[in-house]
Design a protein around this motif. Sequence first.
Motif, PDB file in Angstrom:
ATOM      1  N   THR A   3      43.282 -16.336  61.509  1.00 60.42           N
ATOM      2  CA  THR A   3      42.459 -17.397  61.085  1.00 60.42           C
ATOM      3  C   THR A   3      40.848 -16.189  60.954  1.00 60.42           C
ATOM      4  O   THR A   3      41.156 -15.165  61.566  1.00 60.42           O
ATOM      5  CB  THR A   3      42.008 -18.657  61.746  1.00 60.42           C
ATOM      6  N   ASN A  43      42.360 -16.957  51.550  1.00 59.53           N
ATOM      7  CA  ASN A  43      42.578 -17.473  52.601  1.00 59.53           C
ATOM      8  C   ASN A  43      43.320 -15.160  52.709  1.00 59.53           C
ATOM      9  O   ASN A  43      44.621 -15.070  52.369  1.00 59.53           O
ATOM     10  CB  ASN A  43      43.510 -17.648  52.925  1.00 59.53           C
ATOM     11  N   SER A  83      47.745 -16.088  55.658  1.00 60.65           N
ATOM     12  CA  SER A  83      48.745 -17.004  55.350  1.00 60.65           C
ATOM     13  C   SER A  83      50.253 -16.887  55.791  1.00 60.65           C
ATOM     14  O   SER A  83      51.169 -17.707  55.856  1.00 60.65           O
ATOM     15  CB  SER A  83      48.586 -18.580  54.736  1.00 60.65           C
TER      16      SER A  83
END
Length: 106
Positions: A3, A43, A83
């Motif tokens: 994250t 991401n 991810s």
Amino acid sequence: MITIETFRTLALSFPNATEEPHFEKTSFRINKKIFASFDAKNNRAVLKLNEIDQSVFSASSEMIFYPIPNKWGKQGWTIVELSKVRPEMFEDALIRSYENVARKKK
């Protein structure tokens, strides 16, 4: 999955590391030079690896680590799919990126 909070904590744990905006991304710097950036929209991270490290990380996990597909990639800039990357592998790559940039002359 990494994250932004984990990324930020790791990146800012290095001596003299700073966080600054870089266009639509967040960058992490040492001596005003970027060693990592975070692309929230996709991401992804981008790290500055040397040629050997880029080759090793890309070969071991080509769907997770891969050079930016242009001249920047040939200079070591490497995309990391946050991810998909294991936390310990990301941390190792981030350390190498920081050390690579920190070693360069100011």
